[in-house]
Scaffold this motif. Structure first.
Motif, PDB file in Angstrom:
ATOM      1  N   LEU A  39       0.817  -1.213   0.000  1.00  0.00           N
ATOM      2  CA  LEU A  39       0.000   0.000   0.000  1.00  0.00           C
ATOM      3  C   LEU A  39       0.854   1.267   0.000  1.00  0.00           C
ATOM      4  CD1 LEU A  39      -2.769  -1.039   2.555  1.00  0.00           C
ATOM      5  CD2 LEU A  39      -3.019  -0.799   0.081  1.00  0.00           C
ATOM      6  N   ALA A  40       2.056   1.162   0.545  1.00  0.00           N
ATOM      7  CA  ALA A  40       2.959   2.317   0.575  1.00  0.00           C
ATOM      8  C   ALA A  40       3.794   2.423  -0.696  1.00  0.00           C
ATOM      9  CB  ALA A  40       3.887   2.215   1.785  1.00  0.00           C
ATOM     10  N   GLY A  41       3.718   1.423  -1.562  1.00  0.00           N
ATOM     11  CA  GLY A  41       4.534   1.381  -2.762  1.00  0.00           C
ATOM     12  C   GLY A  41       3.979   2.229  -3.888  1.00  0.00           C
ATOM     13  N   PRO A  42       4.694   2.258  -5.004  1.00  0.00           N
ATOM     14  CA  PRO A  42       4.299   3.127  -6.119  1.00  0.00           C
ATOM     15  C   PRO A  42       3.163   2.583  -6.978  1.00  0.00           C
ATOM     16  CG  PRO A  42       6.288   1.912  -6.672  1.00  0.00           C
ATOM     17  CD  PRO A  42       5.976   1.577  -5.237  1.00  0.00           C
ATOM     18  N   ASP A  43       2.886   1.297  -6.878  1.00  0.00           N
ATOM     19  CA  ASP A  43       1.892   0.671  -7.751  1.00  0.00           C
ATOM     20  C   ASP A  43       0.591   0.389  -7.005  1.00  0.00           C
ATOM     21  OD1 ASP A  43       3.757   0.572  -9.885  1.00  0.00           O
ATOM     22  OD2 ASP A  43       4.601  -1.276  -9.044  1.00  0.00           O
ATOM     23  N   ILE A  44      -0.513   0.510  -7.704  1.00  0.00           N
ATOM     24  CA  ILE A  44      -1.801   0.195  -7.085  1.00  0.00           C
ATOM     25  C   ILE A  44      -1.886  -1.306  -6.825  1.00  0.00           C
ATOM     26  CG2 ILE A  44      -3.025  -0.102  -9.290  1.00  0.00           C
ATOM     27  CD1 ILE A  44      -5.446   1.303  -7.884  1.00  0.00           C
ATOM     28  N   VAL A  45      -2.503  -1.673  -5.716  1.00  0.00           N
ATOM     29  CA  VAL A  45      -2.680  -3.072  -5.340  1.00  0.00           C
ATOM     30  C   VAL A  45      -4.037  -3.535  -5.854  1.00  0.00           C
ATOM     31  CG1 VAL A  45      -2.796  -4.716  -3.436  1.00  0.00           C
ATOM     32  CG2 VAL A  45      -1.305  -2.699  -3.268  1.00  0.00           C
ATOM     33  N   LEU A  46      -4.049  -4.552  -6.707  1.00  0.00           N
ATOM     34  CA  LEU A  46      -5.296  -5.137  -7.186  1.00  0.00           C
ATOM     35  C   LEU A  46      -5.619  -6.331  -6.304  1.00  0.00           C
ATOM     36  CD1 LEU A  46      -7.606  -5.362  -9.187  1.00  0.00           C
ATOM     37  CD2 LEU A  46      -6.092  -6.644 -10.714  1.00  0.00           C
ATOM     38  N   ALA A  47      -6.735  -6.231  -5.577  1.00  0.00           N
ATOM     39  CA  ALA A  47      -7.145  -7.286  -4.645  1.00  0.00           C
ATOM     40  C   ALA A  47      -8.545  -7.754  -5.030  1.00  0.00           C
ATOM     41  CB  ALA A  47      -7.122  -6.779  -3.207  1.00  0.00           C
ATOM     42  N   PRO A  48      -8.648  -8.694  -5.972  1.00  0.00           N
ATOM     43  CA  PRO A  48      -9.971  -9.170  -6.397  1.00  0.00           C
ATOM     44  C   PRO A  48     -10.772  -9.729  -5.228  1.00  0.00           C
ATOM     45  CG  PRO A  48      -8.287  -9.873  -7.952  1.00  0.00           C
ATOM     46  CD  PRO A  48      -7.567  -9.295  -6.767  1.00  0.00           C
ATOM     47  N   SER A  49     -12.057  -9.504  -5.265  1.00  0.00           N
ATOM     48  CA  SER A  49     -12.944  -9.911  -4.176  1.00  0.00           C
ATOM     49  C   SER A  49     -13.456 -11.325  -4.405  1.00  0.00           C
ATOM     50  CB  SER A  49     -14.113  -8.935  -4.073  1.00  0.00           C
ATOM     51  OG  SER A  49     -13.641  -7.613  -3.946  1.00  0.00           O
ATOM     52  N   CYS A  50     -13.300 -12.169  -3.388  1.00  0.00           N
ATOM     53  CA  CYS A  50     -13.643 -13.579  -3.496  1.00  0.00           C
ATOM     54  C   CYS A  50     -14.540 -13.987  -2.340  1.00  0.00           C
ATOM     55  CB  CYS A  50     -12.375 -14.441  -3.454  1.00  0.00           C
ATOM     56  SG  CYS A  50     -11.125 -13.999  -4.670  1.00  0.00           S
ATOM     57  N   ALA A  83      -9.661 -17.596  -4.388  1.00  0.00           N
ATOM     58  CA  ALA A  83      -8.486 -16.908  -3.852  1.00  0.00           C
ATOM     59  C   ALA A  83      -7.203 -17.519  -4.403  1.00  0.00           C
ATOM     60  CB  ALA A  83      -8.496 -16.972  -2.328  1.00  0.00           C
ATOM     61  N   ARG A  84      -7.180 -18.834  -4.539  1.00  0.00           N
ATOM     62  CA  ARG A  84      -5.996 -19.486  -5.108  1.00  0.00           C
ATOM     63  C   ARG A  84      -5.813 -19.128  -6.581  1.00  0.00           C
ATOM     64  NH1 ARG A  84      -5.644 -25.562  -2.373  1.00  0.00           N
ATOM     65  NH2 ARG A  84      -4.516 -24.868  -0.501  1.00  0.00           N
ATOM     66  N   LEU A  85      -6.913 -18.946  -7.292  1.00  0.00           N
ATOM     67  CA  LEU A  85      -6.811 -18.495  -8.675  1.00  0.00           C
ATOM     68  C   LEU A  85      -6.168 -17.114  -8.734  1.00  0.00           C
ATOM     69  CD1 LEU A  85      -7.499 -18.841 -11.702  1.00  0.00           C
ATOM     70  CD2 LEU A  85      -9.710 -17.764 -11.204  1.00  0.00           C
ATOM     71  N   VAL A  86      -6.600 -16.223  -7.845  1.00  0.00           N
ATOM     72  CA  VAL A  86      -6.008 -14.888  -7.766  1.00  0.00           C
ATOM     73  C   VAL A  86      -4.513 -14.995  -7.490  1.00  0.00           C
ATOM     74  CG1 VAL A  86      -5.951 -12.771  -6.373  1.00  0.00           C
ATOM     75  CG2 VAL A  86      -8.152 -13.765  -7.059  1.00  0.00           C
ATOM     76  N   GLY A 139      -1.109  -9.309  -5.650  1.00  0.00           N
ATOM     77  CA  GLY A 139      -0.486  -9.102  -4.354  1.00  0.00           C
ATOM     78  C   GLY A 139      -1.363  -9.322  -3.153  1.00  0.00           C
ATOM     79  N   ALA A 140      -2.693  -9.311  -3.335  1.00  0.00           N
ATOM     80  CA  ALA A 140      -3.597  -9.434  -2.192  1.00  0.00           C
ATOM     81  C   ALA A 140      -4.942  -9.939  -2.685  1.00  0.00           C
ATOM     82  CB  ALA A 140      -3.755  -8.088  -1.480  1.00  0.00           C
ATOM     83  N   VAL A 141      -5.781 -10.321  -1.738  1.00  0.00           N
ATOM     84  CA  VAL A 141      -7.122 -10.797  -2.059  1.00  0.00           C
ATOM     85  C   VAL A 141      -8.095 -10.188  -1.056  1.00  0.00           C
ATOM     86  CG1 VAL A 141      -6.916 -12.878  -0.643  1.00  0.00           C
ATOM     87  CG2 VAL A 141      -8.492 -12.869  -2.582  1.00  0.00           C
ATOM     88  N   HIS A 142      -9.326  -9.974  -1.504  1.00  0.00           N
ATOM     89  CA  HIS A 142     -10.358  -9.377  -0.656  1.00  0.00           C
ATOM     90  C   HIS A 142     -11.423 -10.417  -0.365  1.00  0.00           C
ATOM     91  CE1 HIS A 142     -14.083  -6.555  -0.428  1.00  0.00           C
ATOM     92  NE2 HIS A 142     -13.483  -6.542   0.751  1.00  0.00           N
ATOM     93  N   ALA A 181      -5.589 -20.936   2.798  1.00  0.00           N
ATOM     94  CA  ALA A 181      -5.384 -21.496   1.469  1.00  0.00           C
ATOM     95  C   ALA A 181      -4.325 -20.768   0.651  1.00  0.00           C
ATOM     96  CB  ALA A 181      -6.702 -21.486   0.692  1.00  0.00           C
ATOM     97  N   VAL A 182      -4.087 -19.495   0.954  1.00  0.00           N
ATOM     98  CA  VAL A 182      -3.179 -18.701   0.123  1.00  0.00           C
ATOM     99  C   VAL A 182      -2.112 -18.028   0.969  1.00  0.00           C
ATOM    100  CG1 VAL A 182      -4.941 -18.284  -1.632  1.00  0.00           C
ATOM    101  CG2 VAL A 182      -4.657 -16.640   0.240  1.00  0.00           C
ATOM    102  N   ASP A 183      -1.083 -17.581   0.286  1.00  0.00           N
ATOM    103  CA  ASP A 183       0.012 -16.871   0.935  1.00  0.00           C
ATOM    104  C   ASP A 183      -0.152 -15.359   0.788  1.00  0.00           C
ATOM    105  OD1 ASP A 183       2.196 -17.241   2.520  1.00  0.00           O
ATOM    106  OD2 ASP A 183       3.606 -17.616   0.900  1.00  0.00           O
ATOM    107  N   LEU A 184      -1.295 -14.924   0.301  1.00  0.00           N
ATOM    108  CA  LEU A 184      -1.550 -13.511   0.078  1.00  0.00           C
ATOM    109  C   LEU A 184      -2.143 -12.857   1.324  1.00  0.00           C
ATOM    110  CD1 LEU A 184      -3.300 -13.622  -3.435  1.00  0.00           C
ATOM    111  CD2 LEU A 184      -0.878 -13.200  -2.946  1.00  0.00           C
TER     112      LEU A 184
END
Length: 291
Positions: free
Chosen positions: A19-30, A36-39, A45-48, A81-84
């Motif tokens: 969140l502090a980095g230069p790129d937007i974080v895309l966190a698809p909602s599951c 979530a594993r597909l994401v 970088g993250a999942v919602h 299930a995920v490491d995100l």
């Protein structure tokens, strides 16, 4: 053997870093571990873990019908299930400040990296549907909920996200969120949908902004206007339902699924991904310990 999952604190720190980095974080909602594993497989970088998705998967309106325990169980399955980092929907905190404290502790134990709390009156209503409007608690009550949430967490890396559902008054939304950030919230929900309102929000609030990507807005534009994290509530489930409807219609109309499946490049790879869930872990355990 599948790689061991990153510990929960490391995931929370990773989310803060993103969140502090230069790129937007895309966190698809599951709403389930498989999605979530597909994401995760796509390198995001993250999942919602979305409350609206969980309600719809259960056949309910998004109106606070699922209990805290049901929501936490879904978060736990996803985090396991995920490491995100999992950004989790906690609705209104399921009641007053006492409920908020219990919710924070439960979401932390479940492995969430962050949770968002909103200021709708409990029970909440699906304000994105025609005929519904949000009834919100007072600004003081909302700030007190955030103060309680911040105080309740045992891991300071766990993020508290303040969300306001006040409609038609951007000034009040920004004042509320500003006071929530002053009370210790780590990020704010970006409810603004137009470029000018997103930019106004960014100009006033100095913490990460997490919100739903507007349907017609390219992700780079959303980032350019000031968003730090984009969520996609419902869309993965909508397109999945659409595909299921088309497959079943094809089968009903023609007696075979082949015509539809032949139009889907890459379907064999997705089928293999789905069929192989847990297979590596199963094989490893049986090799080491027997069946």
């Amino acid at each position: 053997m599948e790689a061991p999952l990153m510990n929960v604190t490391a995931r929370r720190l990773r989310l803060r870093e993103l969140l502090a980095g230069p790129d937007i974080v895309l966190a698809p909602s599951c709403g389930d571990a498989l999605t979530a594993r597909l994401v995760e497989s796509l390198g995001l970088g993250a999942v919602h873990c979305s409350g609206s998705v969980l309600h719809h998967l259960a056949g309910y309106a998004d109106a606070g019908i699922l209990t805290m325990t049901e929501m936490v169980d879904a978060v736990a399955r996803m985090a396991d299930a995920v490491d995100l980092p999992v950004i989790a929907d906690a609705d209104t905190g399921f009641g007053g400040v006492v409920n908020v404290v219990r919710s924070v502790r439960a979401y932390e134990r479940a492995g969430a990296a962050a949770m968002h709390l909103e200021d709708q009156l409990t029970p909440k209503r699906p304000v994105y549907l025609d005929g519904y409007s949000a009834t919100t608690i007072t600004r003081r009550e909302m700030v007190d909920k955030i103060r309680a949430a911040v105080d309740a967490r045992s891991d300071e890396s766990f993020l508290i996200i303040a969300r306001s559902e006040v409609k038609g008054d951007l000034g009040e939304v920004l004042d509320r969120l500003g006071e929530c950030l002053d009370a210790g919230a780590d990020a704010a929900w970006l409810a603004a949908r137009t470029p000018s309102d997103i930019e106004k929000t960014r100009a006033v609030l100095d913490k990460p902004l997490i919100g739903v990507l507007p349907k017609g807005m390219p992700l780079p534009e959303f980032a350019g206007y000031g968003a730090d994290c984009a969520l996609l509530p419902g869309w993965l489930q909508t397109v999945a339902l659409h595909a299921q409807q088309r497959l079943l219609t094809e089968l009903i109309d023609t007696g075979t699924m082949r015509g539809y499946l032949d139009t889907l490049p890459g379907i064999a790879d997705v089928r293999a991904f789905e069929s192989g869930q847990g297979a590596a872990a199963l094989a490893d355990l049986e090799t080491r310990f027997g069946s």
